[in-house]
Design a protein around this motif. Structure first.
Motif, PDB file in Angstrom:
ATOM      1  N   ASN A  58       0.773  -1.136  -0.028  1.00 12.08           N
ATOM      2  CA  ASN A  58       0.120   0.067   0.018  1.00 12.08           C
ATOM      3  C   ASN A  58       0.805   1.161  -0.035  1.00 12.08           C
ATOM      4  OD1 ASN A  58       1.006  -0.632   2.527  1.00 12.08           O
ATOM      5  ND2 ASN A  58      -0.714   0.345   3.452  1.00 12.08           N
ATOM      6  N   LEU A  59       2.229   0.992  -0.038  1.00 15.63           N
ATOM      7  CA  LEU A  59       2.866   2.264  -0.294  1.00 15.63           C
ATOM      8  C   LEU A  59       3.701   2.361  -1.159  1.00 15.63           C
ATOM      9  CD1 LEU A  59       4.761   1.986   3.388  1.00 15.63           C
ATOM     10  CD2 LEU A  59       2.762   3.395   2.732  1.00 15.63           C
ATOM     11  N   ASP A  60       4.040   3.521  -1.881  1.00 19.17           N
ATOM     12  CA  ASP A  60       4.834   3.839  -3.036  1.00 19.17           C
ATOM     13  C   ASP A  60       6.140   3.287  -3.056  1.00 19.17           C
ATOM     14  OD1 ASP A  60       6.235   5.746  -1.828  1.00 19.17           O
ATOM     15  OD2 ASP A  60       5.112   7.413  -2.903  1.00 19.17           O
ATOM     16  N   VAL A  61       6.914   3.277  -4.353  1.00 20.19           N
ATOM     17  CA  VAL A  61       8.393   3.009  -4.463  1.00 20.19           C
ATOM     18  C   VAL A  61       9.370   3.701  -3.290  1.00 20.19           C
ATOM     19  CG1 VAL A  61      10.256   2.633  -6.020  1.00 20.19           C
ATOM     20  CG2 VAL A  61       7.927   2.309  -6.917  1.00 20.19           C
ATOM     21  N   THR A  62       9.098   4.990  -3.281  1.00 21.49           N
ATOM     22  CA  THR A  62      10.105   5.777  -2.407  1.00 21.49           C
ATOM     23  C   THR A  62       9.862   5.411  -0.889  1.00 21.49           C
ATOM     24  OG1 THR A  62       9.564   7.629  -3.924  1.00 21.49           O
ATOM     25  CG2 THR A  62      10.822   8.276  -1.832  1.00 21.49           C
ATOM     26  N   ALA A  63       8.631   5.171  -0.580  1.00 19.16           N
ATOM     27  CA  ALA A  63       8.284   4.763   0.858  1.00 19.16           C
ATOM     28  C   ALA A  63       8.827   3.596   1.127  1.00 19.16           C
ATOM     29  CB  ALA A  63       6.932   5.096   1.035  1.00 19.16           C
ATOM     30  N   ASN A  64       8.701   2.514   0.098  1.00 16.83           N
ATOM     31  CA  ASN A  64       9.337   1.481   0.214  1.00 16.83           C
ATOM     32  C   ASN A  64      10.857   1.175   0.491  1.00 16.83           C
ATOM     33  OD1 ASN A  64       7.535  -1.317   0.458  1.00 16.83           O
ATOM     34  ND2 ASN A  64       6.543   0.020  -0.895  1.00 16.83           N
ATOM     35  N   LEU A  65      11.524   2.236  -0.132  1.00 20.12           N
ATOM     36  CA  LEU A  65      12.976   2.217  -0.271  1.00 20.12           C
ATOM     37  C   LEU A  65      13.261   2.703   1.048  1.00 20.12           C
ATOM     38  CD1 LEU A  65      13.932   3.379  -3.786  1.00 20.12           C
ATOM     39  CD2 LEU A  65      14.060   1.086  -2.755  1.00 20.12           C
ATOM     40  N   PHE A  66      12.830   3.480   1.760  1.00 19.93           N
ATOM     41  CA  PHE A  66      13.258   4.156   3.081  1.00 19.93           C
ATOM     42  C   PHE A  66      12.300   3.417   4.050  1.00 19.93           C
ATOM     43  CE2 PHE A  66      14.689   7.017  -0.316  1.00 19.93           C
ATOM     44  CZ  PHE A  66      15.842   7.489  -0.008  1.00 19.93           C
ATOM     45  N   LEU A  67      11.636   2.389   4.235  1.00 19.34           N
ATOM     46  CA  LEU A  67      10.915   2.037   5.054  1.00 19.34           C
ATOM     47  C   LEU A  67      11.763   1.880   6.415  1.00 19.34           C
ATOM     48  CD1 LEU A  67       7.884   1.194   5.174  1.00 19.34           C
ATOM     49  CD2 LEU A  67       8.395  -1.172   4.865  1.00 19.34           C
TER      50      LEU A  67
ATOM     51  N   ARG B 148       6.581   7.149  -7.602  1.00 19.15           N
ATOM     52  CA  ARG B 148       5.209   7.439  -6.770  1.00 19.15           C
ATOM     53  C   ARG B 148       4.312   6.162  -7.192  1.00 19.15           C
ATOM     54  NH1 ARG B 148       4.315  13.616  -6.927  1.00 19.15           N
ATOM     55  NH2 ARG B 148       6.187  14.379  -6.530  1.00 19.15           N
ATOM     56  N   THR B 149       4.704   5.359  -8.012  1.00 18.00           N
ATOM     57  CA  THR B 149       3.792   4.141  -7.997  1.00 18.00           C
ATOM     58  C   THR B 149       3.771   3.337  -6.983  1.00 18.00           C
ATOM     59  OG1 THR B 149       4.844   3.844 -10.243  1.00 18.00           O
ATOM     60  CG2 THR B 149       3.323   2.228  -9.816  1.00 18.00           C
ATOM     61  N   GLN B 150       2.428   2.832  -6.530  1.00 20.16           N
ATOM     62  CA  GLN B 150       2.198   1.930  -5.483  1.00 20.16           C
ATOM     63  C   GLN B 150       2.757   0.609  -5.899  1.00 20.16           C
ATOM     64  OE1 GLN B 150      -1.514   2.085  -3.232  1.00 20.16           O
ATOM     65  NE2 GLN B 150      -0.926   3.992  -2.581  1.00 20.16           N
ATOM     66  N   LEU B 151       3.398  -0.215  -4.907  1.00 16.41           N
ATOM     67  CA  LEU B 151       4.013  -1.396  -5.046  1.00 16.41           C
ATOM     68  C   LEU B 151       2.895  -2.377  -5.641  1.00 16.41           C
ATOM     69  CD1 LEU B 151       6.576  -3.108  -3.980  1.00 16.41           C
ATOM     70  CD2 LEU B 151       6.526  -0.615  -4.066  1.00 16.41           C
ATOM     71  N   ARG B 152       1.588  -2.269  -5.226  1.00 20.90           N
ATOM     72  CA  ARG B 152       0.875  -3.290  -5.729  1.00 20.90           C
ATOM     73  C   ARG B 152       0.532  -3.229  -7.313  1.00 20.90           C
ATOM     74  NH1 ARG B 152      -3.466   0.292  -3.612  1.00 20.90           N
ATOM     75  NH2 ARG B 152      -3.337  -0.806  -1.478  1.00 20.90           N
ATOM     76  N   ASP B 153       0.906  -1.952  -7.835  1.00 24.63           N
ATOM     77  CA  ASP B 153       0.816  -1.856  -9.136  1.00 24.63           C
ATOM     78  C   ASP B 153       2.123  -2.336  -9.936  1.00 24.63           C
ATOM     79  OD1 ASP B 153      -1.712  -0.669  -8.840  1.00 24.63           O
ATOM     80  OD2 ASP B 153      -0.716   1.185  -8.782  1.00 24.63           O
ATOM     81  N   LEU B 154       2.905  -2.914  -9.359  1.00 19.33           N
ATOM     82  CA  LEU B 154       4.321  -3.469 -10.142  1.00 19.33           C
ATOM     83  C   LEU B 154       4.210  -4.845 -10.252  1.00 19.33           C
ATOM     84  CD1 LEU B 154       6.836  -1.489  -8.102  1.00 19.33           C
ATOM     85  CD2 LEU B 154       5.790  -0.475 -10.227  1.00 19.33           C
TER      86      LEU B 154
ATOM     87  N   GLU C 204      12.562  11.296  -2.551  1.00 14.83           N
ATOM     88  CA  GLU C 204      12.212  10.846  -3.827  1.00 14.83           C
ATOM     89  C   GLU C 204      13.353  11.188  -5.005  1.00 14.83           C
ATOM     90  OE1 GLU C 204       8.139  12.352  -4.576  1.00 14.83           O
ATOM     91  OE2 GLU C 204       8.606  12.586  -6.639  1.00 14.83           O
ATOM     92  N   ASP C 205      14.398  12.352  -4.661  1.00 17.39           N
ATOM     93  CA  ASP C 205      15.273  12.230  -5.548  1.00 17.39           C
ATOM     94  C   ASP C 205      16.350  11.186  -5.323  1.00 17.39           C
ATOM     95  OD1 ASP C 205      14.348  14.712  -6.367  1.00 17.39           O
ATOM     96  OD2 ASP C 205      15.748  15.863  -5.182  1.00 17.39           O
ATOM     97  N   ALA C 206      16.610  10.756  -3.870  1.00 18.70           N
ATOM     98  CA  ALA C 206      17.413   9.754  -3.745  1.00 18.70           C
ATOM     99  C   ALA C 206      16.931   8.468  -4.282  1.00 18.70           C
ATOM    100  CB  ALA C 206      17.813   9.625  -2.259  1.00 18.70           C
ATOM    101  N   ALA C 207      15.663   8.228  -4.324  1.00 12.56           N
ATOM    102  CA  ALA C 207      15.085   6.988  -4.824  1.00 12.56           C
ATOM    103  C   ALA C 207      15.208   7.060  -6.399  1.00 12.56           C
ATOM    104  CB  ALA C 207      13.687   6.969  -4.482  1.00 12.56           C
ATOM    105  N   LYS C 208      14.844   8.235  -6.937  1.00 17.49           N
ATOM    106  CA  LYS C 208      15.417   8.168  -8.415  1.00 17.49           C
ATOM    107  C   LYS C 208      16.576   7.718  -8.710  1.00 17.49           C
ATOM    108  CE  LYS C 208      11.771  11.395  -9.771  1.00 17.49           C
ATOM    109  NZ  LYS C 208      11.498  12.916  -9.644  1.00 17.49           N
ATOM    110  N   LYS C 209      17.546   8.390  -7.994  1.00 18.80           N
ATOM    111  CA  LYS C 209      18.849   8.006  -8.409  1.00 18.80           C
ATOM    112  C   LYS C 209      19.488   6.444  -8.118  1.00 18.80           C
ATOM    113  CE  LYS C 209      23.776   9.710  -7.430  1.00 18.80           C
ATOM    114  NZ  LYS C 209      24.125   8.291  -7.347  1.00 18.80           N
TER     115      LYS C 209
END
Lengths: 280, 403
Positions: free
Chosen positions: A121-130, A164-170, A146-151
């Protein structure tokens, strides 16, 4: 905390330079991780018996073996989930104890388990920094994360269109690459991947294997656990075979044949540890 | 009289479509140059083709001026290009404008086998098609490049032992049986030569040689704008020219081949004592980072390849040698010593000095060549409905022939 410092620390293309120097100066370099004579029992089951295992910087070591050979147990010892009954663990030459997963994390060991441990239920950035969110003035530093995630995703040449995509959509492959990207947060030295290509399609496997090469190029030591001999031989430098919790051969991945590795896995050949270089 | 007029126009149309196919996209001025037709003729024909939906035009800028870029209309389908290397496979999809719409690299184990690798290639194609919202029905053909000489008739490796695990496999047949699409197979250096001579560093030249320095070494020869393959496809296999009569036995069976002196093993092995165990990619990266040992190994390889290329250049007399492959990523570290070695040995004529330049398409040259091979082989119906034409202008025989 100044943003720049946070960013450097977090993304931390981890001591690639240092690894490179270690590589060029000497052949008797110290392994990033050395495990000596590791034993682990679960009641009557001997999961690991006197296992030796080493990982160097800038190296992908594959850990292969039949079901129940002790691959995952060894991975759990490396990542602090299980404690060995006896044996010695050294990180860059210094004896260490890894009593918990957070201790492993502090030592620079990042692990991706088979179930990935991501939040749908979280987006890619939130998951990376969980659990390791960046903060600025008591609030979450969303823009920086977000910048760090993109990099990070770009460094891994990942195909995820938006952070910003939610994990369930990947797709399964994209989730795996998020899980791998997640290990890069916090400057790890060693990344442990447990069956990263299981249940992935060919294109997704291709992406994950490319990520693994990317981790190696960043100067990290990578431990790859897999059943798929194609994937193992494609990206690893060295292949360590476990059989019934014991070392049963060490192979140079670029020259070892498929048959020789299979023979060691199934027990058709009983090899003492490091039998291969003896011919040289 | 008027019949010959029509067939002339048809021939002109064909040559324009051919030129667009070859280059992916050309402006009208460039088309006039490429086909030798007048600007007015080109303009008229492009208008017709545009009306018939065969080509698309869009505005672009050439040398600071607005120009009409002509490309083939995308509805005509997709081509698949596959480059199978020793340690990786690259699959790309492209439309008729040669624009790559999907691209994926899959690392492969050493000495991978034809059955597994072709299996995975087929699955990868289907997945990539899915990614761009297309299906196998839209694919006009599949081009495959292999790092070994290929027999054009069967699409199989024509020399045993060079690509282990692929001997006696009719690659084209296996693949077309699986995906029910036309399959074209060629040597990867030939495909690199095709790509570089149509859209890369040697596009200005009629005669050129493309040298591919990677895990193995090979060359593609372009004579008069056409890739020259030889009878069994072994033309340009410089990796198996003898350079050391006392050297190691090569996998092809003879002694001291170029590949045993500059191949991946020969590059990595001398560094083992000082640098530890490296891969070819590591050596290239370290050389770029300024490691003198790694740079030295690659420079020496460049000089050795140069001596062999000089021999080839004496035989072929190209205007240009284009250098590609993994080792060429080190730029002048490889190409400098190679250029010196070539210039020292080849007959330098006064008309046109032999140029030695890096590949422009980089790592994607081979896969682009595979795509070009498919697109060039695909037939187009260049005849258009022309209501103003008198029906009995054309003799019926010619009509059936053209149709």
């Amino acid at each position: 905390m100044p943003v720049e410092a946070v960013r450097d620390e977090t993304i931390g293309v981890p001591d690639g330079e240092q690894a490179r120097q270690t590589m060029t100066t000497t052949t008797t370099r110290t392994p990033l991780l050395a495990m000596r004579q590791i034993c682990k029992r679960f009641n009557a089951v001997e999961a690991l018996v006197d296992v030796d295992f080493e990982v160097y910087a800038h190296e992908v070591v594959a850990l292969v073996g039949d079901n129940g050979a002790g691959k995952s147990t060894l991975a759990k010892v490396i990542s602090g989930v299980l404690q060995p009954d006896s044996g010695l663990i050294e990180m860059e030459g210094e004896t260490v104890a890894i009593p918990s997963p957070s201790a492993a994390h502090d030592l620079g060991v990042a692990t991706v388990f088979q179930d990935l441990a991501l939040c749908d239920n979280l987006d890619v950035t939130a998951n990376l920094f969980l659990g390791r969110e960046m903060t600025g003035r008591a609030l979450l530093a969303d823009a920086q994360m977000e910048d760090a995630a993109k990099k990070i995703l770009r460094d891994l040449s990942s195909r995820i269109p938006s952070v910003r995509t939610q994990l369930r959509d990947l797709s399964a492959g994209q989730r795996q690459s998020v899980a791998i990207a997640r290990t890069l947060i916090g400057s790890p030295r060693i990344v442990v991947l447990d069956e990263p290509t299981a249940s992935l399609s060919v294109a997704q496997t291709a992406e994950v294997l490319t990520h693994i090469q990317g981790l190696r190029d960043l100067g990290l030591g990578v431990v790859l656990i897999s059943h798929n001999m194609n994937d193992v031989r494609a990206v690893s430098d060295r292949i360590e075979v476990l059989r019934h919790g014991r070392n049963n051969g060490s192979f140079d991945a670029s020259s070892a044949s498929y048959e020789a590795i299979l023979a060691a896995i199934t027990g058709a050949t009983h090899q003492g540890y490091r039998s291969v270089p003896r011919f040289a | 009289m008027s019949g010959s007029q029509t067939s002339l126009r048809e021939a002109n149309r064909a040559s324009i479509i051919d030129a667009v196919k070859r280059h992916g996209g050309l402006t009208q001025v460039e088309l006039a140059g490429a086909t030798g037709l007048s600007a007015a003729t080109v303009s008229t024909i492009i208008k017709e083709l545009l009306g018939a939906g065969v080509v698309d035009t869009r505005t672009t800028i050439r040398s600071g001026r607005r120009a009409q870029l002509v490309t083939l209309a995308r509805r005509t389908g997709l081509a698949v290009g596959i480059h199978v290397g020793h340690r990786s496979m690259r699959v790309a999809l492209a439309g008729f404008a040669h624009e790559i719409v999907a691209d994926q690299v899959l690392p492969l184990p050493s000495e991978h086998r034809a059955d597994t690798s072709l299996d995975r290639a087929a699955l990868l194609i289907v997945e990539l098609l899915d990614r761009v919202g297309s299906s196998i029905d839209e694919v006009v053909g599949i081009g495959i490049g292999l790092p070994a000489p290929v027999d054009a008739a069967t699409g199989a490796v024509s020399v045993r032992g060079i690509l282990r695990g692929w001997d006696d496999v009719p690659v084209a047949q296996v693949m077309s049986k699986r995906l029910a699409r036309p399959v074209f197979v060629d040597n990867d250096a030939n495909l690199g030569a095709l790509a570089e001579s149509t859209a890369g560093a040697s596009r200005e030249y009629r005669d050129s040689v493309y040298v591919r320095a990677s895990v193995g070494t090979g060359a593609g020869i372009v004579v008069n704008g056409q890739v020259f393959r030889g009878f069994a496809g072994t033309a340009g296999e410089i990796g198996h020219v003898q350079v050391d009569p006392q050297g190691d036995i090569c996998r092809c069976g003879s002694r001291g081949c170029l590949d045993t002196v500059v191949g991946a093993r020969a590059i990595v092995e001398p560094l083992r004592g000082t640098h530890g165990s490296l891969t070819l990619r590591d050596v290239v990266q370290r050389a770029l980072d300024g490691d003198p040992g790694c740079a030295r190994v690659i420079a020496d390889a460049g000089a050795t390849i140069g001596t062999v290329v000089a021999g080839l250049a004496t035989a072929v007399n190209p205007q240009c040698v284009v250098v590609g492959g993994d080792l060429a990523e080190t730029g002048e570290i490889l190409i400098g010593p190679m250029r010196d070695a070539i210039h020292r040995r080849v007959l330098l004529n006064q008309i046109a000095p032999l140029e030695v330049v890096p590949a422009e398409l980089g790592q994607s040259a081979e896969v682009q060549g595979a795509l070009s091979m498919v697109l060039q082989a695909t037939e187009f119906d260049v005849r258009l409905d022309e209501p103003d034409d008198d029906p009995h202008d054309e003799p019926p025989v010619e009509a059936t022939h053209a149709g």
